[in-house]
Design an enzyme around this catalytic site. Structure first.
Site, short mmCIF file in Angstrom:
data_model
loop_
_atom_site.label_atom_id
_atom_site.label_comp_id
_atom_site.label_asym_id
_atom_site.label_seq_id
_atom_site.Cartn_x
_atom_site.Cartn_y
_atom_site.Cartn_z
N GLY A 61 76.96 62.50 -87.91
CA GLY A 61 77.78 61.87 -86.88
C GLY A 61 79.25 62.12 -87.12
O GLY A 61 79.64 63.11 -87.75
N GLU A 79 76.70 64.46 -92.88
CA GLU A 79 76.86 65.69 -92.12
C GLU A 79 77.77 65.38 -90.94
O GLU A 79 77.35 64.77 -89.97
CB GLU A 79 75.50 66.22 -91.65
N CYS A 95 78.33 70.45 -83.41
CA CYS A 95 79.28 70.20 -84.51
C CYS A 95 79.83 71.49 -85.11
O CYS A 95 80.94 71.48 -85.67
CB CYS A 95 78.62 69.35 -85.59
#
Length: 472
Positions: free
Chosen positions: A187, A209, A243
């Site tokens: 997140g 992560e 991401c």
């Protein structure tokens, strides 16, 4: 929140029976996970389409198929990875055997995000199960259809091995207050700090992560058309909600001008003249994120795209030319905006990157060996990829993880097994002959010489010890 404590208790109860430790149990869970993905593929794809507008092919590529491949890789290599590893024993302890074994941690909490709500929950799950743990899963409430599908089918295919707790912040807070043996969180940075503070109360190890602004550098030695196609694919995959997507491009003005033209062509080739009519282009996850992305775009200079529809949450692939101080360069974008930032050259690009938080990934498009070497030696990032964005996730032997503000810890393949295991030191020394009597109290002059020889251990230690023992 009534289901939080019972779910954790059930996971703990099963782990404490010892049933999860045998290789056969672990392989059975991995096979069941693969079977669930195969048999319920359509339902999961529909859920991802509902939550994020993902095309079924993209859902297969980046979520369902990704986890299937990761799980199969774990199954194939697990037995070999779990073999004990022999360790040399120094003369001072001989005769003895030493080795290490990977042992399960216990009950693992996996908190998933909304952008890849299947992949980023189930890939860590596969690693945790391979390591012999039981798992409590917390899907993102911002991807409700996927969360519901997981809550429906995980108990059917992984009964007892994995528990699903749905809900929002109250349920997550209740989970974080409970003792786990490991917490795996994917997140944003703000939420990660909450997770880390909660974990500290129970001294629980954590894998984070996260993300950050992953830059791309492009120079004139590369094929700009091909680079643009790959950059556009990596940036606008999942409507930019990735991401490891290239967050901005650094290049000289002489490169940016033709690169911008090639990016416009690439966007049209990928999604057509009107991305709102493309079934291959996703949607923003919810109204709050849509409004945030719109504000970032409106606070900068749009040179291509910018079309949007709040009702459908469609936001077109957009190229920006940001000015110093624009908000879009101050935070992770996590949407379909791609800033083009001019620099004087390689040296300024490296200074620009090093002057900011360490990125989760760094992408360099250059055929110049010196440029590649400069970025490899003088920057720090979770991953460094040449001529391709995001694809390193699909290489199961590579660790995936960040550094500094982009995360801590890594997973995928054997790295997942090690993340969710404790490497236990093992030593077996027979009672006969009892060589330890040479160092037991009471201490004598001879024992002092023996210990002095051991303390200065070198190539001739065996001969020196032999002489000392013969003097006795």
């Amino acid at each position: 929140m009534q289901n939080v404590a019972p779910a954790v208790a059930r996971a703990r109860e099963l782990f404490d029976t010892g049933a999860t430790r045998p290789l056969a149990w672990r392989l059975e869970q991995l096979a069941s996970l693969r079977r669930m993905l195969a048999e319920r593929r359509t339902e999961f794809a529909d859920a991802l389409g509902s939550d994020l507008g993902k095309h079924g092919t993209e859902a297969l590529l980046t979520e369902i198929g990704f986890v299937t491949a990761e799980t199969g890789h774990l199954e194939k290599h697990l037995e070999a990875w779990l073999r004990p590893r022999r360790v040399p024993v120094p003369l001072a302890v001989q005769p003895a055997r030493a080795w290490t074994e990977l042992t399960p941690l216990g009950v693992v909490l996996v908190i998933g995000p909304w952008n890849y709500p299947l992949q980023l929950l189930l890939a860590p799950l596969a690693g945790a199960l391979a390591a012999g743990n039981t798992v409590v899963l917390k899907p993102s409430e911002h991807a409700p259809a996927t969360s519901a599908a997981l809550a429906r089918w995980i108990p059917v295919y992984l009964a007892g091995a994995a528990e699903v707790v749905e809900g929002g912040i109250p349920e997550t807070a209740a989970l974080l207050a409970m003792p786990f043996d490991h917490i795996f969180f994917t997140g944003g940075e703000a939420a990660a700090k909450v997770v880390l503070r909660a974990a500290a109360e129970n001294l629980t190890p954590v894998t984070l992560e996260l993300g950050g602004k992953s830059p791309a550098y492009v120079d004139s030695s590369t094929d700009l058309a091909k680079a643009a196609k790959r950059l556009a694919w990596g940036r606008f995959l999942n409507a930019g909600q990735t991401c490891v997507a290239p967050d901005y491009i650094l290049a000289t003005e002489e490169v940016l001008v033709p690169l911008e033209r090639e990016l416009v062509k690439a966007i049209g080739a990928l999604f057509g003249p009107d991305s709102s009519a493309s079934g291959s282009y996703g949607r923003i996850v919810d109204d709050r994120h849509f409004a945030r992305i719109a504000a970032l775009a409106d606070g900068s200079t749009v040179v291509h795209g910018g079309e949007r529809n709040a009702a459908s949450r469609h936001f077109a692939p957009t190229l920006l030319r940001p000015a110093p101080g624009d908000a879009v360069m101050g935070e992770e974008i996590f949407g379909p905006l791609l800033p083009l930032v001019p620099v004087a050259g390689r040296e300024e690009a490296i200074r620009f990157i090093n002057g900011r938080a360490k990125p989760l990934a760094l992408y360099v498009f250059s055929n110049d060996a010196g440029t590649r070497r400069a970025f490899a030696e003088r920057t720090s990032s979770g991953a460094l990829c040449f001529d391709v964005p995001a694809a390193h996730l699909s290489v199961p032997g590579l660790p995936f993880g960040g550094v500094g503000g982009s995360g801590m810890g890594a997973y995928h393949g054997e790295h997942s097994l090690r993340t969710f295991s404790h490497e236990r030191a093992m030593l077996a020394k027979p009672l006969r002959p009892d060589t330890l009597k040479l160092i037991y109290p009471p201490y004598t002059r001879t024992k002092h010489r023996i210990i002095s020889a051991l303390a200065g251990a070198g190539p001739g230690l065996g001969k020196r010890l032999g002489k000392l023992l013969r003097k006795r």
